[in-house]
Design an enzyme around this catalytic site. Structure first.
Site, PDB file in Angstrom:
ATOM      1  N   THR A 163       0.852  -1.187   0.000  1.00 11.65           N
ATOM      2  CA  THR A 163       0.000   0.000   0.000  1.00 11.65           C
ATOM      3  C   THR A 163       0.888   1.236   0.000  1.00 11.65           C
ATOM      4  OG1 THR A 163      -1.846  -1.097   1.061  1.00 11.65           O
ATOM      5  CG2 THR A 163      -1.779   1.283   1.259  1.00 11.65           C
TER       6      THR A 163
ATOM      7  N   PHE B 264       1.205   5.244   0.599  1.00 11.03           N
ATOM      8  CA  PHE B 264       0.609   6.266   1.465  1.00 11.03           C
ATOM      9  C   PHE B 264       1.114   7.653   1.077  1.00 11.03           C
ATOM     10  CE2 PHE B 264       0.542   2.372   3.833  1.00 11.03           C
ATOM     11  CZ  PHE B 264      -0.604   2.419   4.613  1.00 11.03           C
TER      12      PHE B 264
END
Ligand code: PEP
Ligand code: MN
Length: 645
Positions: free
Chosen positions: A539, A541
């Site tokens: 992921t 960010f």
């Protein structure tokens, strides 16, 4: 021995314990941990431990069983982390030190420094006194070389490291050197170790050609016992019967040493292999094995290098190595260290607008969404882990709260996920970026999403009947859950929150799926680690800051822009044409519904900055006339990795 002091120990009691130990022939060092203060007592002193335990303020005494004391994990549990100028060594950062084998001329080392700094290295190496096998080989430029090395380091903001081969050189080297290197051939030159220990500067201690791990740690002990505190160990290969490579990198020494000692460990794949083609794979193996970074040889023209040419990387190879390390870093849960970016002034140093709160000096506060232990918290700790003032994560229930906290000045920074490599964009955050024009992106980080099955301390896989987690967590562990068809699986509002709930219930038949770290945070137990179906799960960010506190990111290489187009044929094509003609690489393009305007769309684009700011500024001007509502959401240094390269 390690003397653990009571929590409420008074300074007076502490001094009395110190004096008691010194009187009995011990050298005493204090280690202040988060939880407790300990005094390490080493040396030839003799005392009955029970007598020490009777001193006021002493909680307990733990003997150090290893022959190396100050270097051992028994003496200090936490990893040692220290700064050399702007560079933090150890902890959650991977450092890459690079440069030529030897300083050959002023021009050569300046060129090397440029290569190192522009590819992402943080410290410059270069020998001025070369310990060569043959007395007829180039022996180094001596003090002249030190002068050039220092000049090159200063020009690029990099500390410098160079080898010392004899004790008397300390005098001349002192003014030029940030880290002293002890070469493999001198690892057991105890007189040199004593002199350098007393110097008190950072030292990188290479493992000797045929030294055991214990001998290596004993050499580190010499440095520590004589006063040095900041020691880096460097595994550079040992002599074996193999002749194809120059040495054999003892890869297993890395996890072994990291277990036995708190000192940071670097790997030198250049001297380990002696062959440049082996340097990248072996260096990456070192990182994968848990090293805190690498030291490698690079030169603008390796075949012409005065020494160690065959093992020296070409600049393009060095650049590739750095990119590969970046890709690997989420797997080992590290962030690649960079030279400081002038990106953001701490909010406390800035003027604030009336009506907005002023932040006090102190740790950098960072807002994240989710309960304590959430993946977002893990990501921010990675990104800000070495902030000099420390970092204080603040948990908020919703993504919008993160934006609000940044905008109101309640926190210095925010962090929100923008994209997952398996599930795509987190649209809500793109929408929020639009709704909060005063919040801008100044950084990016990515972490690997590894899920674990977490139970109460008395649970086991066999006791589990129910599993809870947030929807995506459940979906990403489908294969594992399908293999346990008798479990009831129920979605929960928050991944880390499901572990908090588990703690509250204390039910051994209940398990949660979350980040393994979360188990520690809530005192729960990891029943099975790595249960996600696809381990290549990352992921990305965004780091957010209030616009008026962002300074412009010195080494930004990516910009995120958002715009809508007129409703006519070729409108998007015209925008793409602007980027193409300005040689700007479009890395991502995505459309999102325009809020409140059904069936009309905005485009989000990630554009690679070519290094020529003017081209980008001109493109923005041209785009402005082709689009409606063009906005720059931020410029930042891309976290290179699987998701984007
Ligand atoms: C060096 O780093 O240049 C060097 C001589 O290394 P080692 O001591 O590991 O051989
Ligand atoms: Mn060399």
């Amino acid at each position: 021995m390690v003397v653990v002091l009571e929590k409420g120990v008074t300074p007076r009691e502490k001094e009395a314990v110190r004096a008691f130990l010194t009187d009995r022939g011990f050298q005493v060092r204090e280690v202040a941990g988060e939880e407790e203060t300990i005094l390490g007592a080493v040396g030839s002193g003799q005392v009955d431990h029970r007598e020490v335990e009777m001193q006021p303020g002493v909680a307990r005494v733990v003997p150090i069983t290893k022959p190396y004391k100050l270097a051992s994990r028994e003496f200090k549990k936490a990893d040692s982390v220290f700064s050399v100028g702007p560079v933090k060594i150890g902890g959650n950062r991977l450092v890459v030190i690079a440069g030529p084998c030897a300083v050959e001329s002023r021009e050569q080392i300046l060129e090397c420094a440029d290569i190192v700094a522009s590819s992402g290295g943080v410290m410059l190496r270069g020998g001025a006194f070369k310990p060569r096998t043959s007395p007829y080989s180039f022996q180094g430029l001596g003090e002249e070389g030190l002068r050039y090395l220092k000049e090159a380091g200063e020009r690029y903001g990099m500390p410098v490291i160079t080898e010392i081969v004899a004790s008397h050189q300390v005098e001349v080297m002192r003014d030029y050197v940030d880290v002293f290197q002890i070469g493999a051939r001198n690892m057991q030159n105890f007189e040199l170790l004593k002199v350098l220990g007393a110097e008190g500067r950072p030292v990188m201690l290479k493992r000797g050609l045929s030294a055991t791990i214990e001998e290596w740690l004993m050499a580190a002990e010499y440095l520590l016992a004589h006063g040095a505190e900041d020691i880096i160990l460097c595994e550079r290969g040992i002599r074996t019967f193999e002749t194809y490579t120059r040495n054999s990198l003892d890869i297993s020494s890395i996890p072994v040493v990291k277990k036995l000692s708190h000192l940071p460990v670097l790997v030198d794949p250049s001297h380990a292999t002696g062959l440049r083609d082996q340097v990248i794979p072996v260096g990456l193996a070192g990182i994968a094995a848990g090293a805190d970074g690498l030291i490698v040889e690079v030169h603008p023209d390796p075949p012409r290098a005065a020494s160690d040419g065959p093992q020296t990387l070409y600049p393009e190879q060095f650049e590739k190595l750095l990119r590969d390390i970046e890709v690997l870093s989420p797997v080992v849960e590290r962030e690649v260290a960079r030279l400081p970016r002038k990106s953001v002034k701490p909010a406390a140093e800035q003027g604030t607008e009336p009506g907005r709160k002023t932040l006090d000096q102190g740790p950098r506060t960072v807002a994240f969404q989710g309960s304590k232990g959430a993946f977002s918290e893990a990501a921010l700790l990675r990104y800000f882990g070495d902030a000099p003032q420390g970092v204080e994560p603040r948990s908020f229930p919703h993504f919008r709260d993160v934006f609000e906290a940044v905008l109101s000045g309640e926190v210095h920074f925010g962090i929100v996920p923008l994209e997952n490599s398996l599930m795509g964009s987190i649209h809500q955050n793109y929408d929020l970026l639009l709704q909060y024009p005063d919040v801008t992106i100044v950084g990016e980080t990515q972490i690997r999403i590894e899920h674990s099955l977490i139970g109460t301390p008395d649970a086991s896989i066999e006791t589990i009947k129910k599993v809870i987690s947030q929807g995506p967590g459940i979906e990403q562990c489908r294969d594992f859950l399908d293999a346990h068809p008798h479990w009831t699986v129920t979605p929960f509002f928050d991944t880390a929150g499901s572990v908090a709930y588990l703690q509250e219930c204390g039910d051994p038949s209940l398990a949660a799926i979350a980040n393994a770290r979360t188990a520690d945070v809530y005192g729960m137990k990891v029943l099975r680690q790595g249960i996600e179906s696809n381990p290549r799960n990352y992921t990305r960010f965004a780091i957010l800051v209030r616009e008026d506190q962002a300074e412009g990111v010195a080494d930004a290489n990516m910009a995120t822009v958002v715009f809508s187009t007129p409703d006519k044929p070729g409108a998007l094509y015209q925008c793409m044409k602007v980027l193409a003609e300005r040689q700007l690489n479009l890395k991502k393009l995505e459309s999102r519904p325009l809020l409140g305007q059904p069936w009309r769309y905005m485009f989000y684009a990630d554009v690679e900055l070519s290094g020529d700011q003017e081209q980008f500024d001109l493109a923005m001007k041209e785009l402005d006339s082709e689009t409606h509502d063009l906005r720059l959401l931020g410029t930042f240094r891309e976290a290179r990795g699987y998701a984007r390269s």
